[in-house]
Design an enzyme around this catalytic site. Sequence first.
Site, PDB file in Angstrom:
ATOM      1  N   TYR A 116      39.595  37.631  45.028  1.00 50.41           N
ATOM      2  CA  TYR A 116      39.765  39.062  44.769  1.00 50.41           C
ATOM      3  C   TYR A 116      40.899  39.247  43.777  1.00 50.41           C
ATOM      4  O   TYR A 116      42.062  38.993  44.098  1.00 50.41           O
ATOM      5  CB  TYR A 116      40.022  39.781  46.096  1.00 50.41           C
ATOM      6  CG  TYR A 116      40.210  41.288  46.032  1.00 50.41           C
ATOM      7  CD1 TYR A 116      40.024  42.018  44.859  1.00 50.41           C
ATOM      8  CD2 TYR A 116      40.564  41.991  47.179  1.00 50.41           C
ATOM      9  CE1 TYR A 116      40.190  43.386  44.829  1.00 50.41           C
ATOM     10  CE2 TYR A 116      40.736  43.366  47.167  1.00 50.41           C
ATOM     11  CZ  TYR A 116      40.543  44.061  45.980  1.00 50.41           C
ATOM     12  OH  TYR A 116      40.723  45.421  45.958  1.00 50.41           O
ATOM     13  N   LYS A 162      35.553  38.735  42.964  1.00 48.16           N
ATOM     14  CA  LYS A 162      35.514  40.169  42.688  1.00 48.16           C
ATOM     15  C   LYS A 162      36.612  40.483  41.687  1.00 48.16           C
ATOM     16  O   LYS A 162      37.778  40.134  41.900  1.00 48.16           O
ATOM     17  CB  LYS A 162      35.742  40.978  43.968  1.00 48.16           C
ATOM     18  CG  LYS A 162      35.905  42.482  43.730  1.00 48.16           C
ATOM     19  CD  LYS A 162      36.459  43.190  44.960  1.00 48.16           C
ATOM     20  CE  LYS A 162      36.698  44.675  44.674  1.00 48.16           C
ATOM     21  NZ  LYS A 162      37.349  45.361  45.809  1.00 48.16           N
TER      22      LYS A 162
END
Length: 300
Positions: free
Chosen positions: A138, A166
């Site tokens: 992330y 992500k």
Amino acid sequence: MKQVDIKGIIVPIVTPFNEDESVNTDELRRQVDRQIEAGIHAIFPFGTNGEGYILNGEDKKLVLETVIDQVAGRVPVYAGSGCISTKETIEQSKMAEAAGADVLSIITPSFAKASQAELITHYETVAAAVPDMPIVLYNIPARTGNKIEPETVAKLAQVDNIVGAKDSSGDWDNLSAYIDLTRDIDFSVLSGNDALILKALQYGATGSIAGCANVYPHNMVGIYENWKKGDLEAAQKCQDAVAPLRSVFKYGNPNTVVKTAVRLLGYPVGLCRAPFNQLPDEGIEALKQVLADDKAKGMC
């Protein structure tokens, strides 16, 4: 390792609070059902929009166990287990694994500046500690102060249970580089910026972790489902519909805007935890106008 398709629209579900800032588990269950009924592809408790940054360990365990129980296997459940230290990240990752999460989303360490070598060691160490858990990296440097460079993602993608990344940087060049450098391997890239979902899907991303899905789950799912079936005109219409809500982000913390919008739609999710719980009057009015306009268009 658990086999989970990292794809579709994944909602970083808001954490409902009571007036005393305790977790409102009854409303959390209702929000889970609301999202699944709208066609959401996965539920992600205590992400950024779920205020994972301000929940303690007991809160996270309660939220995760409640979500997993309510989901009851209908969709995958992601758990945000990233912390500042490697040690605590491993502890939270093992907690999530024991609770029955399907995927770990691990944000970069924050506050202290980390080199790319330190990030690589951090993620490799965590991955080795929970080898049966799929991990999604992330990247959100505006919040953490640390960026996962594309070359670092490519290196970490070689770890068996690091299966995706992500990118919430909002930087198209960074997101597209993640995709370019991992095209030839089994690795998923997710857009963390709701304005880039369709563009990212067309370029090779597999989905999005989309905060605005808390407000408009049907619309956000529509971006992916229409793209998937080749109706790009309908997908673009759903994508364009996100812009008015995002325009209100200028008035405060985007998480606060999103949660306030959910509350204004009539769901008793409460305020964000202090001090991140205020919007100026002009922000509230702008948000009300956007929601009214969108309701008139049939988005709700």
